[in-house]
Design a protein around this motif. Sequence first.
Motif, PDB file in Angstrom:
ATOM      1  N   GLY A 136       0.817  -1.212   0.000  1.00  0.00           N
ATOM      2  CA  GLY A 136       0.000   0.000   0.000  1.00  0.00           C
ATOM      3  C   GLY A 136       0.849   1.259   0.000  1.00  0.00           C
ATOM      4  O   GLY A 136       0.612   2.188  -0.765  1.00  0.00           O
ATOM      5  N   LYS A 137       1.859   1.275   0.861  1.00  0.00           N
ATOM      6  CA  LYS A 137       2.728   2.451   0.945  1.00  0.00           C
ATOM      7  C   LYS A 137       3.558   2.628  -0.321  1.00  0.00           C
ATOM      8  O   LYS A 137       3.758   3.742  -0.800  1.00  0.00           O
ATOM      9  N   VAL A 185      -6.865  12.991  -3.470  1.00  0.00           N
ATOM     10  CA  VAL A 185      -7.317  11.664  -3.892  1.00  0.00           C
ATOM     11  C   VAL A 185      -6.504  10.580  -3.189  1.00  0.00           C
ATOM     12  O   VAL A 185      -7.062   9.596  -2.690  1.00  0.00           O
ATOM     13  N   ALA A 186      -5.205  10.783  -3.112  1.00  0.00           N
ATOM     14  CA  ALA A 186      -4.361   9.776  -2.473  1.00  0.00           C
ATOM     15  C   ALA A 186      -4.726   9.631  -0.995  1.00  0.00           C
ATOM     16  O   ALA A 186      -4.707   8.527  -0.447  1.00  0.00           O
ATOM     17  N   THR A 187      -5.060  10.745  -0.347  1.00  0.00           N
ATOM     18  CA  THR A 187      -5.468  10.696   1.066  1.00  0.00           C
ATOM     19  C   THR A 187      -6.739   9.869   1.229  1.00  0.00           C
ATOM     20  O   THR A 187      -6.826   8.992   2.084  1.00  0.00           O
ATOM     21  N   LEU A 188      -7.708  10.141   0.361  1.00  0.00           N
ATOM     22  CA  LEU A 188      -8.961   9.383   0.422  1.00  0.00           C
ATOM     23  C   LEU A 188      -8.690   7.894   0.244  1.00  0.00           C
ATOM     24  O   LEU A 188      -9.230   7.055   0.965  1.00  0.00           O
ATOM     25  N   ARG A 189      -7.845   7.571  -0.727  1.00  0.00           N
ATOM     26  CA  ARG A 189      -7.576   6.158  -1.011  1.00  0.00           C
ATOM     27  C   ARG A 189      -6.835   5.494   0.142  1.00  0.00           C
ATOM     28  O   ARG A 189      -7.123   4.353   0.495  1.00  0.00           O
ATOM     29  N   ALA A 190      -5.892   6.222   0.741  1.00  0.00           N
ATOM     30  CA  ALA A 190      -5.130   5.631   1.845  1.00  0.00           C
ATOM     31  C   ALA A 190      -6.033   5.438   3.070  1.00  0.00           C
ATOM     32  O   ALA A 190      -5.837   4.509   3.851  1.00  0.00           O
TER      33      ALA A 190
END
Lengths: 356, 309
Positions: free
Chosen positions: A196-197, B12-17
């Motif tokens: 994931g990271k 978007v990356a924050t939402l996905r993470a």
Amino acid sequence: MTISRRTLLGSSLIAPALLRPAFAADPTKVAFVYVAPIGDAGWTFQHELGRRAMDAALGTAVKSSFVENVEEGADSERVIRQLATSGNQMIFTTSFGYMNPTLKVAQAFPKVHFAHATGYKRAANVSTYSARFYEGRYLAGVIAGRMSKSGVIGYVAAFPIPEVVQGINATLLGAQSVNPKATVKVVWTSSWFDPGKERAAADTLIAQGADFITHHTDSTAVAQAGEEKGVYTVGYNSDMSKYGPKTCLTAVTMVWDQYYINTVKAAIAGTWKSDDVWGGIGQGMVKLAKLNPAVPGNVAAEIATKTADIAAGKLHPFAGPITGQDGKIKVAAGASLADKDIAAMNWFVAGVQGKI
Amino acid sequence: MPDPGIILAILVATLRAATPLVLAGLGELVTERSGVLNLGIEGMMLVGAAVGFMATVVTGNPALGMIAAMLAGAAMALVFGFLTLSLLANQVATGLALTIFGIGLSALLGVDYQSHPITGLATVISPHLSEASPAVQQLLLIDPLVMVAVVAPFLVHWYLTRARGGLVLRAVGESHDVAFALGYPVIRIRYFAVMFGGAMSGLAGSYLSLAYTPMWTENMVAGRGWIALALVVFSTWKPIMLALGALLFGFVTIAQFQVEALGIDIPPQLLATLPYLATIAVLVLISRDTTRTKLNAPAALGRSFHPST
């Protein structure tokens, strides 16, 4: 040897197998300690391929086993000790963090041979072995320099240790050899394995303008990120082309087969002695995976020439002049970096954007 | 001034993470609100990831994969429920065992599926993703599961504060004896809550293996189950706080990469600790009023119930 009760007691605790008369038919027991699950790609998978090749080559002369997913540190010492106790004559510990546990156990079992991958501490019964990954990285860098339009190469890296730093520098030097304006952006995941990271890191690099991504982590997440976003990638450890059929151009892979065959043969013959093996492209320990058809013929030919040059010792990835990130000359023109300096590398070359 | 493309990418990356943390965290929150502490999230997520991936490979349909993942997570939770609710085993020990079991079981189930690359959920929905412009690409990465994670905290909040079933569930979590005396089926309600938690963990796992990093590899959840568990406690068992905590954690993780890629001069070791530090700092602030925190904590959390006691 005369068997007194004391030695009998002592050795039955330590190594029962050594007490048995060594019949020729007795296979030599060899064990491997792996840091991750074997899976189907990655660092541990390459060691497993080496073990299988060794098994196939030596047949009934050896009996090999492995323990996978062994955490570095105290837990690994218990596992290594257990393997030594159960009669293994040759033990390969395949991750950097096993260094001190390996030495500690080796001290208690002077008759067992140990080989520790990527470490720098040796003993009478502890060898070290590693590969010159950076030679493959340099070639990957040449591909990056030729294929990247922006000249910005993204690098997803785990930890700032010399082995990783060498790869980053070699990639950039390879890229700069064909595109002097090339730069590398580094992001750190602080973990060898966290798909994931790694994915998030690759996405970030792409968003910030990198159009060529490579990684020094264990999963295939970076190859997949590239495939999904149409960005070229280079894999690491294993061939990852099935995760990026259109965009994964090649991979810097490790081939331990011959090292394991030779080492175990020496152990069986009784000629084993502690040494330090650091093989590269010339010894077949580092190879580039098959190039993707997206790599044009002239670049493929250039790679073939440079591969041969590195193997022959005509091309040294860390040949001067090399300027460090701080603007100081690190390697003078005409010289090339000595092995001990490569092994302890803790500086970036000019053009790397990142901090150790 | 950072370029708007990068800001969009960060959002978007924050939402996905945050998505897997929100999904698994909400499941655990409902479980804990009913008075049951299930430490097996990591294991249920892994089984969900593996089964969801396998079902997608076999059927070719990610929707079926997600359903299979939810069923698998619920089945794992059912085992936990049987041991702790029917046989009254210790919840902490059983939950830890469930995680260890899940790690092993998922590895065993998935062993033949490791080399199957699949198409990611976002690309399944919009096949020309890789040719789209960067901004459009970002928007297309907001897949249905991310949308679920955006809406679900509000639904769970509504359920727990407004719906009759949710109020009963909380009553069970506060005092199972009183709830039982009032005639509520304590054990049945707890089974429901535990299985909901399992299904959500399974769904969170399938988000990882189908959308976030479309692949199956052993241990791919990499500790997110534990982070989800911590978020539940730190959010003082409030769904919307939980979602905010998950977003914050996701944001700081992504921001770390952005800061590094921009070449800002901060040691990487410090940056790597930031998601944890920031999440702890904010959630400690949220929960600094100890009386309110105690009021929010389900009073019967972790205690076994048997009608005879």
